[in-house]
Design an enzyme around this catalytic site. Structure first.
Site, mmCIF file in Angstrom:
data_model
loop_
_atom_site.group_PDB
_atom_site.id
_atom_site.type_symbol
_atom_site.label_atom_id
_atom_site.label_comp_id
_atom_site.label_asym_id
_atom_site.label_seq_id
_atom_site.Cartn_x
_atom_site.Cartn_y
_atom_site.Cartn_z
ATOM 1 N N GLU A 65 -3.986 -82.895 162.871
ATOM 2 C CA GLU A 65 -5.818 -82.345 164.210
ATOM 3 C C GLU A 65 -6.029 -83.374 164.336
ATOM 4 O OE1 GLU A 65 -9.586 -80.136 161.728
ATOM 5 O OE2 GLU A 65 -8.355 -80.843 160.648
ATOM 6 N N ASP A 73 -7.453 -84.692 158.796
ATOM 7 C CA ASP A 73 -6.046 -85.574 158.507
ATOM 8 C C ASP A 73 -5.119 -86.439 159.429
ATOM 9 O OD1 ASP A 73 -6.864 -82.773 157.572
ATOM 10 O OD2 ASP A 73 -5.183 -81.707 159.288
ATOM 11 N N ASP A 117 -7.229 -82.147 155.077
ATOM 12 C CA ASP A 117 -8.245 -81.852 154.179
ATOM 13 C C ASP A 117 -8.504 -79.472 154.477
ATOM 14 O OD1 ASP A 117 -8.585 -80.582 156.857
ATOM 15 O OD2 ASP A 117 -10.252 -81.489 157.080
ATOM 16 N N ASP A 135 18.222 -105.773 162.662
ATOM 17 C CA ASP A 135 18.778 -107.034 162.168
ATOM 18 C C ASP A 135 17.265 -107.597 161.659
ATOM 19 O OD1 ASP A 135 19.913 -108.992 161.152
ATOM 20 O OD2 ASP A 135 21.021 -109.348 162.298
ATOM 21 N N ASN A 156 20.763 -116.963 163.065
ATOM 22 C CA ASN A 156 20.278 -115.434 162.770
ATOM 23 C C ASN A 156 22.014 -115.190 162.404
ATOM 24 O OD1 ASN A 156 18.040 -114.088 162.133
ATOM 25 N ND2 ASN A 156 17.539 -115.091 164.082
ATOM 26 N N HIS A 484 105.563 -148.879 68.594
ATOM 27 C CA HIS A 484 105.777 -148.721 66.901
ATOM 28 C C HIS A 484 105.089 -150.280 66.194
ATOM 29 C CE1 HIS A 484 109.678 -151.522 67.591
ATOM 30 N NE2 HIS A 484 109.321 -151.964 66.121
ATOM 31 N N ASP A 537 109.503 -144.785 72.234
ATOM 32 C CA ASP A 537 108.832 -146.160 71.871
ATOM 33 C C ASP A 537 108.730 -146.587 73.037
ATOM 34 O OD1 ASP A 537 108.508 -147.663 69.698
ATOM 35 O OD2 ASP A 537 110.004 -149.028 69.428
ATOM 36 N N SER A 629 109.941 -157.350 68.279
ATOM 37 C CA SER A 629 110.011 -155.813 68.690
ATOM 38 C C SER A 629 108.373 -155.448 70.066
ATOM 39 C CB SER A 629 109.253 -154.733 67.845
ATOM 40 O OG SER A 629 110.203 -154.977 67.102
#
Ligand SMILES: *[C@@H]1O[C@H](CO)[C@@H](O)[C@H](O)[C@H]1NC(C)=O
Ligand SMILES: *[C@@H]1O[C@H](CO)[C@@H](O)[C@H](O)[C@H]1NC(C)=O
Ligand SMILES: *[C@@H]1O[C@H](CO)[C@@H](O)[C@H](O)[C@H]1NC(C)=O
Ligand SMILES: *[C@@H]1O[C@H](CO)[C@@H](O)[C@H](O)[C@H]1NC(C)=O
Ligand SMILES: *[C@@H]1O[C@H](CO)[C@@H](O)[C@H](O)[C@H]1NC(C)=O
Ligand SMILES: CC(=O)N[C@H]1CO[C@H](CO)[C@@H](O)[C@@H]1O
Length: 685
Positions: A65, A73, A117, A135, A156, A484, A537, A629
């Site tokens: 409107e 509005d 409204d 971008d 960029n 002996h 002996d 001996s």
């Protein structure tokens, strides 16, 4: 005001909720579209595209409107609390109608706010819009809000941007600012390049750049300036490089300033730290300089050489971290001062010095040669027991000798041992020489025997007190006698005399027994005084100390197992201090006797065994008698090339029926039957 508050609240909520991947584009339309929108509406849409993009909104249809300033509005496009547009109307001719012109938000978000409204009489349809990510041109200052985004060059990229710097400048950590490349940082690599800011362009003015080159100790920096060198030179009254200069500082040395057009060329600093300072003031022009620096390792002095050793490896020059070993030649040992070391390593240090001085190689020595019992050694070559010295062991002649060789030689070897040619380091023992006398016995038969001269029968031992008896020395510790003679003395120390021929007026060698071992099969004299049968002996006596062998006291040989057994007709010699001419003799006498067959000897009724033999003299009545001996009956063995002429004890004076009666002979223990027992007993005691 209420509206703005709401937007913020909802925006806050949306930021928290929407962590999801964001769409690159989308559509939005009023409620019930394409039917007319309801009345009393208050609706908000939060639109967002990924970070780094801008959001762009295009209405493809808008029928709201119309009213002045869209009072009744309206749909509003809001970005970051800023209203980009408030729209109403039916077509592009309406003042507040957006038409199809895209609306670009500065950021990646925007809000749509639709207010109506209390009436929609004309049934307006509302709106339909399309949004998309665009971008961002971050580099154009207006879109990001930072002014400018890069201090020098802005590039960029999709969804973002990058800053770059002009030559001679470096990007700071903030990724936006470029500053003049001027010293700073530390050059710690072993080689590298440095140049004045902007080189080869003219250096900026007002510079004070500091460049540190700092490498690890042990390396030395060399600067090599390129020929292209230009620093404004102004000299006044002897002062040079007044306004622009390059200063080179090396610790411990005077700093030097350079300017002019002549390159300093190559500067060897011998330092691991160098500082450069480049200064320009507000006027003048310097076209700058550049250099390349390299490093080399610190050099250590030549380590020198080691006598009788080798230094390895052999390099033409030794640099930091190089190391050397020293090895000694065979026969030499590494010595650091007075201390022997097992290995040697020295490292060239960062200060250009070796960490340890060279060791010495000293000749090894084998220590004092081991003493030899009854022998000695002499140096054949070398001295002080040094490597390769040669010694020769000999047994004390003529009483001792090695088993089969006259002498043995040992060399001081690399293993620091005295070794023989075949690396044997065991020295053989010296054995007493047996069966040798100094005075030879007169041959032939002598009536009643003959007094011995000193050294004639040096193995004769004599026991004078109580039981008179004889014994034969058979080594420098052991003597052989009749059982002996020592029967009853086993638990006593007997004193024997040796080295004499007259028991009265001579100084004898006195020897004491330590052990008396009677043959186990000898039948001892019983308590009743019953006499023995004289079988077996035989007894061995070990002396308590080594008998000092000399010309008058020496051992007799034992027979060999391979020797021929005693047999009839053999001539031997018997000796002793026994009864002679009916009185006890204090003089050593000997006589030659002949061996008879047991059959032909009158035994006077006593039993005879194969452990005995009999001997005597039919002609002159030579015989052993009481007191003899235990003494020896020994036989000469003629020299045969391998052995010298020597005497062997084959009989021990044992018993006899009557002395010096032609029909009776003397009985002797047959030594040959006891060789094993003698050997074992001597070895085990
Ligand atoms: C450069 O060396 C000087 C002197 O040693 C020191 O004071 C300074 O901090 C150093 N600068 C850098 C960046 O290393
Ligand atoms: C110095 O640099 C020049 C040019 O790069 C080179 O030719 C020369 O060999 C270098 N001198 C030394 C000592 O490194
Ligand atoms: C051994 O011989 C050396 C000389 O070579 C001498 O000095 C030493 O006394 C001798 N030792 C004996 C026990 O004979
Ligand atoms: C004899 O002397 C030795 C020391 O030489 C000793 O050990 C021993 O006990 C003594 N007595 C006898 C009975 O052998
Ligand atoms: C034996 O003794 C007698 C006197 O007792 C003496 O006449 C004789 O010469 C002696 N014989 C010998 C060989 O000594
Ligand atoms: C081209 C077109 O549709 N124009 C219309 C725009 O709206 C007005 C009323 O607001 C009409 O009169 C036009 O015909």
């Amino acid at each position: 005001m209420d509206g703005v508050h709401l937007i913020i609240c909802l925006l806050w909520a949306c930021v928290n909720v929407c962590e999801c991947d964001l769409a690159m584009f989308g559509e939005v339309s009023s409620p019930q579209y394409p039917d007319p929108y309801p009345a009393d509406l208050q609706k908000q849409w939060d639109l967002e595209v990924p970070q780094g993009f801008q959001i762009q909104l295009t209405f493809n249809h808008l029928d709201i409107e119309p009213s002045p300033n869209c009072y009744y509005d309206s749909v509003s496009v809001v970005s970051d609390r800023k209203v980009l547009g408030k729209f109403c109307g039916q077509n592009s001719t309406d003042r507040f109608h957006p038409g199809d012109k895209p609306i670009l938000a500065p950021g990646n978000r925007l809000q749509l706010l639709f207010l109506t409204d209390d009436s929609n009489h004309e049934s307006h349809l509302g709106f339909s819009a399309f949004y998309q990510a665009v971008d961002t041109d971050e580099c154009s200052s207006s879109s990001v809000g930072i002014d400018p985004p890069c201090s020098q060059i802005c590039l960029n990229t999709l969804g973002s941007f990058l800053c770059a710097c002009q030559h001679g400048y470096t990007l700071q950590p903030d990724t936006r600012t470029c500053i003049l490349e001027c010293g700073g940082g530390l050059h710690s690599e072993l080689e590298g390049s440095i140049s004045s800011p902007g080189y080869p362009d003219t250096s900026p003015l007002n510079l004070d750049c500091v460049y540190n080159i700092s490498v690890q100790p042990g390396f030395m920096i060399t600067l090599n300036f390129s020929q292209n060198f230009h620093i404004e030179r102004v000299d006044i009254q002897g002062s040079t490089c007044l306004f622009h200069w390059l200063q080179v500082s090396v610790p411990g040395e005077d700093t030097k300033k350079y300017c002019g057009e002549k390159s300093p060329g190559v500067l060897k600093t011998k330092s691991h730290f160098v500082q450069l300072k480049y200064h320009t003031d507000r006027y003048g022009e310097s076209r700058g300089w550049s250099l390349r620096y390299t490093t080399e390792r610190v050099r250590c002095p030549d380590p020198g050489s080691v006598t009788n050793g080798a230094v390895t490896p052999n390099f033409p020059q030794y640099l930091y971290r190089d190391y050397i070993h020293v090895r000694c030649n065979p026969g030499y040992k590494l010595m650091r001062g007075d201390i022997e070391i097992s290995r040697f390593k020295s490292i060239c240090q960062s200060n250009g010095q070796w960490n340890v001085p060279l060791p010495e190689c000293k000749i090894i020595d084998c220590g004092a040669p081991k003493p030899l019992l009854n022998g000695n050694f002499t140096f054949i070559s070398g001295e002080r027991n040094e490597y390769q010295s040669v010694i020769e062991y000999q047994c004390n002649k003529p009483y001792y000798r090695f088993g089969d060789t006259p002498k043995v030689r040992y060399k001081c070897a690399v293993n620091r041992k005295w070794v023989e040619e075949n690396n044997n380091d065991v020295i053989p023992p010296c054995y007493p020489v047996c069966g040798m006398n100094t005075e030879d016995l007169s041959a032939g038969r002598v009536f009643g025997g003959k007094p011995a001269r000193l050294g004639e029968i040096p193995w004769q031992l004599f026991h004078k007190s109580s039981t008179r008896g004889g014994a034969s020395l058979i080594s420098d510790y052991w003597a052989l006698t009749a059982a002996h003679v020592v029967d009853g003395y086993e638990s006593k120390n007997m004193t024997w005399l040796g080295g004499i021929i007259n028991a009265l007026n001579e100084t004898p060698v006195t020897i004491k027994t330590e052990k008396i071992i009677i043959h186990p099969n000898y039948k001892k004299v019983g308590r009743d005084g019953r006499s023995s049968d004289y079988n077996n002996d035989i007894a061995l006596m070990k002396m308590s100390a080594m008998v000092p062998l000399g010309p008058n006291i020496r051992p007799v040989c034992l027979p060999k197992k391979t020797d021929e057994a005693v047999k009839e007709g053999m001539m031997g010699t018997v000796s002793g201090f026994g009864v002679f001419n009916w009185t006890v003799s204090n003089v050593l006498r000997y006589g030659h006797v002949q061996v008879y067959s047991l059959k032909s000897c009158d035994r006077g009724g006593l039993p005879v065994s194969d452990n005995m033999f009999c001997a005597g003299d039919d002609v002159q009545g030579i015989d052993s008698c009481r007191g003899d001996s235990g003494g020896p009956l020994f036989f000469p063995m003629l020299g045969d090339g391998t052995e010298d002429h020597h005497y062997v004890v084959r009989g021990i004076v044992s018993w006899g029926p009557k002395c010096a009666k032609k029909i009776y002979k003397g009985y002797y223990t047959k030594v040959q039957n006891y060789l094993d027992w003698i050997e074992e007993t001597m070895a085990n005691n």
